[in-house]
Scaffold this active site. Structure first.
Site, PDB file in Angstrom:
ATOM      1  CG  HIS A 124      -1.964  -1.037   1.225  1.00 54.87           C
ATOM      2  ND1 HIS A 124      -2.851  -1.203   0.182  1.00 54.87           N
ATOM      3  CD2 HIS A 124      -2.273  -2.009   2.136  1.00 54.87           C
ATOM      4  CE1 HIS A 124      -3.651  -2.232   0.462  1.00 54.87           C
ATOM      5  NE2 HIS A 124      -3.313  -2.737   1.634  1.00 54.87           N
ATOM      6  CG  ASP A 160      -2.631  -8.662   0.580  1.00 49.61           C
ATOM      7  OD1 ASP A 160      -1.882  -9.017   1.509  1.00 49.61           O
ATOM      8  OD2 ASP A 160      -3.639  -7.931   0.756  1.00 49.61           O
ATOM      9  CG  HIS A 162      -6.307  -5.510   1.679  1.00 49.43           C
ATOM     10  ND1 HIS A 162      -5.772  -6.395   2.588  1.00 49.43           N
ATOM     11  CD2 HIS A 162      -7.483  -5.076   2.193  1.00 49.43           C
ATOM     12  CE1 HIS A 162      -6.604  -6.492   3.633  1.00 49.43           C
ATOM     13  NE2 HIS A 162      -7.640  -5.705   3.418  1.00 49.43           N
ATOM     14  CG  ASP A 245      -4.694 -10.168   3.398  1.00 54.34           C
ATOM     15  OD1 ASP A 245      -4.314 -10.659   2.308  1.00 54.34           O
ATOM     16  OD2 ASP A 245      -4.531  -8.959   3.695  1.00 54.34           O
TER      17      ASP A 245
HETATM   18 ZN   LIG Z   1      -3.950  -7.404   2.655  1.00 53.50          ZN
END
Ligand SMILES: [Zn+2]
Length: 334
Positions: A124, A160, A162, A245
């Site tokens: 991120h 991931d 995200h 995740d």
């Molecule tokens: Zn993540």
């Protein structure tokens, strides 16, 4: 497979109640040890030149100052976004980015793949902004270092839960990015993207509904995406943003996907890397159930190391909008 690890990685947010806890990497190390899979390799620190290939000088300075002015034991959010830091977090983050550099150096020297078991995570982190538990974009720093030093193409693969907004932001100059992620979900980015730059780098963003996807669908999606991306780019190196995740039961993410996907990803990465002679470096991103994370990492690297054959896939298991995106990508000229 070598595990790039340093006990310093447990000093970021040590003792702080936070999903991105120091227990995550400690649990993975303990699990790998119990399986006889912990073969450690010491990381380097990322130098200033390496960080500056991805991040602005202003942001690097700011992150350093904001950590180092904290008292021992106290924590605060980085002023750029939702990344909780403590006094030693900058020092740890520099070694996390360096850890992925060590992993890719090792792999590129023809010694085999390496898994950088680092934290804080990175995908991120944007050029001028840390956010989402991340300070520096570890995968991007290592990929850029590889591209700069060798002049060769590098692909970042991100599974991931995200979207890696920070990684997508720096596509170009020999660096390509392929990601699947929940959408809409944090950080709000990650709409469908299927883009090739004039230099031939690719930016492929595949959103998955947060309601989830079947395990077979997820494996088939990655088998198709990875084989297509690697055939198209013929990258010399692959950096894997390995975030677990997405697994069923994860307390932060959870796409309802079963743990056997961890073996499939290891097998698929091995298959494409061997076919093209590409160096592979894994780096840890998310995954917030420490016990499940240990099992998932072990399964991926065991499948990779043992040359497990990737499972048969069924295109019908992939949701129609994603299948359409993959078909559109398959039609790209070589
Ligand atoms: Zn993540």
């Amino acid at each position: 497979m070598k595990i790039v690890y340093d006990p310093l990685y447990e000093e970021h947010l040590r003792g702080v109640a936070h999903p991105e806890t120091a227990d995550r990497v400690a649990a993975v190390v303990a699990h790998l040890r119990s399986r006889g899979l912990f073969d450690p390799l010491a990381p380097q620190d990322a130098g200033e030149a390496a960080l500056l290939r991805v991040h602005t000088r202003g942001y690097i300075e700011r992150a350093k100052q904001e950590c180092e002015r904290l008292d021992q034991g106290s924590v605060a959010e980085l002023s750029t976004g939702d990344t909780v830091v403590g006094q030693r977090s900058y020092e740890v983050a520099v070694r996390a980015a360096g850890g992925v550099m060590t992993a890719i150096d090792y792999a590129a020297a023809g010694r085999g793949a390496a898994f950088a078991l680092v934290r804080p995570p990175g995908h991120h982190a944007e050029p001028a902004r840390g956010m989402g538990f991340c300070m520096f974009n570890n995968a991007a720093v290592a990929a850029r270092a590889f591209a700069a030093e060798t002049g060769q193409r590098v692909l970042i693969v991100d599974f991931d839960y995200h979207h890696g907004n920070g990684t997508q932001a720096i596509v170009g100059g020999g660096l390509s990015y392929v990601s699947t992620h929940a959408h809409p979900a944090y950080p709000g980015t990650g709409v469908r993207s299927l883009r090739r730059t004039a230099e031939g780098d690719i930016d492929v963003s595949v959103p998955i509904t947060p309601f989830g996807i079947s395990t077979e669908g997820f494996i088939t999606l990655w088998a198709t995406l990875l084989r297509q991306a690697v055939a198209l780019l013929q990258p010399h190196a692959i950096v894997v943003s390995a975030g677990y995740d997405y697994l069923s039961g994860d307390p932060v993410g959870d796409l309802g996907v079963g743990i056997e996907s961890a073996d499939a990803l290891g097998a698929l990465l091995r298959e494409v890397a061997q076919e093209r002679g590409a160096a592979v470096a894994f780096c840890l991103e998310g995954g917030y159930d420490p016990v499940q994370l240990g099992v998932a990492v072990a399964r991926t690297l065991f499948a990779y190391d043992t040359g497990t054959v990737a499972p048969e896939t069924d295109p019908r298991a992939v949701p129609a909008p994603i299948r359409a995106q993959l078909e559109e990508m398959a039609a790209w000229p070589e």
